[in-house]
Design a protein around this motif. Structure first.
Motif, mmCIF file in Angstrom:
data_model
loop_
_atom_site.group_PDB
_atom_site.id
_atom_site.type_symbol
_atom_site.label_atom_id
_atom_site.label_comp_id
_atom_site.label_asym_id
_atom_site.label_seq_id
_atom_site.Cartn_x
_atom_site.Cartn_y
_atom_site.Cartn_z
ATOM 1 N N ALA A 44 -23.721 -116.026 -76.306
ATOM 2 C CA ALA A 44 -24.191 -115.123 -75.248
ATOM 3 C C ALA A 44 -25.560 -115.594 -74.763
ATOM 4 O O ALA A 44 -26.595 -115.210 -75.292
ATOM 5 N N GLU A 45 -25.549 -116.462 -73.769
ATOM 6 C CA GLU A 45 -26.786 -117.083 -73.299
ATOM 7 C C GLU A 45 -27.788 -116.044 -72.813
ATOM 8 O O GLU A 45 -27.450 -115.122 -72.093
ATOM 9 N N GLN A 46 -29.015 -116.200 -73.219
ATOM 10 C CA GLN A 46 -30.139 -115.362 -72.799
ATOM 11 C C GLN A 46 -29.946 -113.883 -73.140
ATOM 12 O O GLN A 46 -30.517 -113.017 -72.498
ATOM 13 N N ALA A 47 -29.131 -113.585 -74.150
ATOM 14 C CA ALA A 47 -28.903 -112.187 -74.520
ATOM 15 C C ALA A 47 -29.625 -111.794 -75.801
ATOM 16 O O ALA A 47 -29.627 -110.615 -76.163
ATOM 17 N N ASP A 48 -30.259 -112.738 -76.485
ATOM 18 C CA ASP A 48 -30.863 -112.436 -77.779
ATOM 19 C C ASP A 48 -31.990 -111.416 -77.672
ATOM 20 O O ASP A 48 -32.102 -110.501 -78.493
ATOM 21 N N ASP A 49 -32.860 -111.581 -76.668
ATOM 22 C CA ASP A 49 -33.985 -110.655 -76.529
ATOM 23 C C ASP A 49 -33.492 -109.253 -76.201
ATOM 24 O O ASP A 49 -34.037 -108.256 -76.697
ATOM 25 N N ALA A 50 -32.465 -109.168 -75.349
ATOM 26 C CA ALA A 50 -31.891 -107.865 -75.039
ATOM 27 C C ALA A 50 -31.273 -107.247 -76.288
ATOM 28 O O ALA A 50 -31.386 -106.035 -76.530
ATOM 29 N N ALA A 51 -30.616 -108.076 -77.099
ATOM 30 C CA ALA A 51 -30.024 -107.572 -78.337
ATOM 31 C C ALA A 51 -31.094 -107.028 -79.274
ATOM 32 O O ALA A 51 -30.895 -106.005 -79.944
ATOM 33 N N LEU A 52 -32.245 -107.699 -79.332
ATOM 34 C CA LEU A 52 -33.336 -107.207 -80.176
ATOM 35 C C LEU A 52 -33.838 -105.850 -79.693
ATOM 36 O O LEU A 52 -34.190 -104.980 -80.499
ATOM 37 N N ALA A 53 -33.874 -105.643 -78.366
ATOM 38 C CA ALA A 53 -34.312 -104.355 -77.824
ATOM 39 C C ALA A 53 -33.320 -103.259 -78.177
ATOM 40 O O ALA A 53 -33.700 -102.165 -78.609
ATOM 41 N N VAL A 54 -32.035 -103.538 -78.000
ATOM 42 C CA VAL A 54 -31.006 -102.538 -78.286
ATOM 43 C C VAL A 54 -30.912 -102.291 -79.792
ATOM 44 O O VAL A 54 -30.640 -101.175 -80.238
ATOM 45 N N ALA A 55 -31.177 -103.337 -80.609
ATOM 46 C CA ALA A 55 -31.137 -103.183 -82.064
ATOM 47 C C ALA A 55 -32.200 -102.210 -82.543
ATOM 48 O O ALA A 55 -32.016 -101.515 -83.557
ATOM 49 N N ALA A 56 -33.323 -102.132 -81.834
ATOM 50 C CA ALA A 56 -34.370 -101.180 -82.213
ATOM 51 C C ALA A 56 -33.884 -99.752 -82.075
ATOM 52 O O ALA A 56 -34.369 -98.848 -82.765
ATOM 53 N N VAL A 57 -32.922 -99.526 -81.163
ATOM 54 C CA VAL A 57 -32.313 -98.198 -81.004
ATOM 55 C C VAL A 57 -31.224 -97.991 -82.049
ATOM 56 O O VAL A 57 -31.036 -96.883 -82.565
ATOM 57 N N ALA A 58 -30.524 -99.053 -82.396
ATOM 58 C CA ALA A 58 -29.407 -98.947 -83.335
ATOM 59 C C ALA A 58 -29.846 -98.603 -84.751
ATOM 60 O O ALA A 58 -29.092 -97.997 -85.516
ATOM 61 N N GLY A 59 -31.059 -98.994 -85.123
ATOM 62 C CA GLY A 59 -31.542 -98.642 -86.455
ATOM 63 C C GLY A 59 -31.918 -99.848 -87.287
ATOM 64 O O GLY A 59 -31.547 -100.988 -86.968
#
Length: 741
Positions: free
Chosen positions: A117-132
């Motif tokens: 998933a190109e260029q999605a890592d930073d977005a995943a880190l942001a959403v992971a902060a919500v996930a727990g």
């Protein structure tokens, strides 16, 4: 999204309807649109409507409820890149959201994000902060393995893990490339990135580590391999660090960029490769976006040393844009070092029995003064032999001075479109009284705010009497004079003064084209219908900062974008003839921008840029016209067309340059032609005819050329017309051939 199928007329207006959605309406519709697109049983017309909704170029905003619905819609059938929408929605939600409600969907979206998933890592880190914490640690462990060979990216990751949702989402938003189809417009503050001091420290450490790595590579302590100095992930980290350092104008950035950029641009061997092409271009793009005088100088040095032909062309384009964009950063643009010049603009460097004398008046110059007081243009042979370092230093300083003057000139001219206004005290210190900048500033017309809203135009080169009697307040505004703000009589007066003083301005100002379109809506047809040569237009468009988007040329100025249509397929390398279309203005959110609501100078500068493109493609003279059949046909078509603004300014300049010959009656200046002894010279094409027949006129070049008289501005076609007139005045009639052009 279900319901009766719309008719063709309604369907044809679907794009327009989506463009008129408000931010809140789009945010409310997007969850349903994503659900429809993931539903394979949905009718095709409903899917088409949903697709247009997701492609709308409107900035969405979400309520807490709409945010929850969007995350649920994405998580129902998650895709690897959906975290980008989820993270973007978190940034665009103005209400507090329920983290417990979002956590389950956020976890699903993060876990489906894979390495591809190109260029999605930073977005995943942001959403992971919500996930727990559990999901966040799981993702962090996966990324540490993924970036094991990218030390710069790993260091950035560890800092990101100490920050919150918004900072991570901002990093995800500030990607290398702008929004693509289906992506939302960038938020106004997204490009700035996180403001946390930890990121500034990280940027310093990242760029310094990269510089040390390149120094070791150039010293031979590390084996060299082309394009292997940094991984793609490290390059992206470098790009963000460079943008942050330049945006904040960090005091340490000058030294780092002066070392880093030139070392990135050339191999430590004689090869024409680079340690990392992608990193070199990424840092150059950062300089283009957030230029400083020091960073632009480093980019110029990188361009000087680069050996790779393709990279040199890219650096040329980025350097031109960086110099132009420097005008947006008013205070930074004026931060010019004095380079050791005295208050009189002179620096003397002893070299044995001679002295290198560098002077900055209208232009920078280097001469060599002997012990007997004689002045030469080059150093004596004994000085070159015995003092090679001093000679090289003096010549290098001359190059730096000229580069500084060029950067300043581009920055000042670029300030037109930005509406730049300087404080009077800053203007006096950094321009009017600066030993390097003074020669440029004195030849320009300035407006000083003597009272609120009352501006007085002055020309420092005309002498002290031209300046205000009483010293303005330190906080008084100073701006460059522009013909779009002046009356016809004022424009004529300043052109007469410039001609009388034989003053060559640093850029076209008194003779600058200006445009006041009659239309008030977002569209002007001022240039519609002109036939242009596509390759000529595209070649100049790149240098002027235009981009190709969907067969249109686009130019972003501040918060506004101009779209110039050309009836044909536009792509790098396109050729042929095409018809110019309308110019359309739009705001940053994609909505139309009425021409009547745009500052007169900014609007004039945008339309001037369009006119330059049209002129380059249809009116400008070039040597190929004598042999290109298609070009001749275009010239014949344009022969009877009225002059555009560029042509009218050329006519005004010729009236002053050839005033003596016009007064004698030998030269007649008409609406479209200059007539001389039976010859007609077209003012828009340079085409010479006699009694309607084309004349083959071979103008001598080099030492055989007739010296040009004073010209108030540089332009190839103006020079050619004057050369043609001078040649005919001196040599008389020439043979002409019979036949049509």
């Amino acid at each position: 999204m279900a319901g009766p199928q719309p008719d063709a007329d309604w369907s044809g207006g679907l794009w327009s309807a989506c463009a008129q959605l408000t931010s809140e309406e789009l945010g409310a519709l997007l969850p349903a649109a994503f659900r429809t697109l993931r539903d394979e049983q949905a009718p095709e017309y409903a899917r088409r409507v949903a697709r247009e909704v997701t492609w709308a170029k409107v900035q969405p905003s979400f309520t807490a409820a709409a945010l929850t619905e969007l995350h649920a819609a994405l998580a129902a059938s998650p895709r690897p890149t959906d975290v980008r929408y989820a993270a973007g929605a978190l940034l665009r939600c103005a209400e507090p959201w329920d983290r417990e409600v979002l956590a389950e969907q956020a976890a699903l979206l993060v876990r489906v994000t894979g390495p591809g998933a190109e260029q999605a890592d930073d977005a995943a880190l942001a959403v992971a902060a919500v996930a727990g914490p559990a999901v966040e640690e799981e993702l962090a462990a996966r990324l540490r393995v993924l970036y094991a060979d990218s030390p710069l990216r790993l260091a950035e990751l560890e800092v990101m893990l100490t920050t919150g949702v918004r900072d991570r989402a901002l990093l995800a938003e500030a990607r290398r490339y702008g929004p693509m189809t289906g992506e939302w417009p960038l938020l106004p503050d997204a490009d700035a990135g996180p403001s946390d001091a930890r990121y500034a420290e990280l940027a310093h450490r990242t760029l310094r580590t990269a510089a040390d790595h390149l120094a070791a590579l150039h010293a031979g302590r590390i084996p060299y391999a082309a394009d292997k100095a940094f991984t793609p992930a490290d390059t992206e980290t470098l790009r963000r660090a460079a943008r942050l350092a330049l945006r904040r104008d960090e005091p340490w950035a000058e030294d780092v960029f002066a070392t880093l950029l030139p070392q990135l641009a050339v191999a430590p061997t004689s090869a024409k490769t680079l340690p990392s092409q992608s990193a070199c271009i990424a840092l150059a793009q950062a300089v283009e976006t957030y230029p400083t005088p020091e960073a632009v100088a480093a980019l110029r040095e990188a361009r000087r040393v680069v050996r790779h032909a393709g990279v040199s062309k890219k650096l040329d384009r980025l350097l031109r844009r960086a110099e132009r964009h420097l005008g947006r950063r008013t205070e930074i643009a004026l931060r010019l070092p004095d380079l050791g010049y005295g208050p009189d603009g002179i620096r003397r460097i002893p070299c044995g029995t001679s002295t290198a004398v560098l002077t900055v008046t209208d232009e920078a110059a280097l001469t060599w003064e002997g012990a007997d007081g004689r002045v030469a243009k080059s150093p004596p042979a004994p000085v070159r032999r015995e003092y090679p370092d001093e000679v090289a230093y003096a010549r290098g300083l001359l190059g730096k001075t000229r580069a500084q003057v060029r950067i300043l000139t581009k920055a000042l001219e670029g300030g037109y479109a930005e509406g730049t206004v300087y404080r009077y005290d800053r203007w006096r210190a950094a321009l009017a009284g600066h030993p390097v900048a003074r020669g440029t500033a004195r030849r320009l017309i300035w407006e000083i705010e003597c009272a609120p809203g009352a501006w007085r135009a002055v020309l420092p080169a005309a002498g002290p009497l031209d300046l205000p009697e009483h010293e303005p307040a330190p906080s008084a505004g100073v701006r460059l004079w522009h013909p779009a703000r002046a009356t016809h009589d004022e424009r004529r007066t300043w052109r007469d003064r410039i001609a009388a003083l034989k003053l060559r301005q640093p850029f076209r100002q008194a003779y600058r084209e200006h445009y006041l379109p009659a239309e008030t809506g977002p569209v002007t047809a001022m240039f519609h219908g002109h036939l242009v040569r596509v390759e000529a237009v595209l070649g100049l468009a790149v240098r002027q900062g235009w981009n190709i988007e969907h067969d249109e040329l686009t130019l972003t100025v501040g918060e506004m974008t101009a779209r110039f249509g050309i009836a044909g397929s536009l792509y790098p390398g396109a050729t042929g003839w095409a018809e110019a279309q309308e110019v359309f203005l739009q705001r940053a959110d994609g909505s139309p921008q009425p021409l009547s609501g745009v500052d007169a100078v900014r609007l004039s500068e945008v339309l001037r840029s369009v006119d330059l493109l049209v002129s380059a493609g249809s009116f400008a003279w070039c040597a190929g016209h004598a042999h290109d059949h298609d070009s001749r046909q275009v010239l014949n078509r344009l022969y009877d067309q009225p002059l555009g603004r560029t042509g009218r300014l050329r006519r005004a300049a010729l009236r002053r340059v050839l005033a003596t010959h016009i007064a004698s009656g030998r030269v007649e200046l008409g609406d479209r032609h200059l007539r001389l002894d039976g010859y007609d010279i077209h003012l828009a094409t340079g085409r010479v005819t006699r009694e309607g027949d084309p004349v083959d006129l071979a103008l001598p070049t080099g030492r055989g050329a007739v010296p040009l008289p004073f010209l108030p501005y540089d332009e190839a076609l103006l020079e050619r017309v004057v050369h043609t007139v001078s040649h005919l005045l001196e040599n008389g009639p020439v043979p002409h051939r019979v036949g049509s052009g």
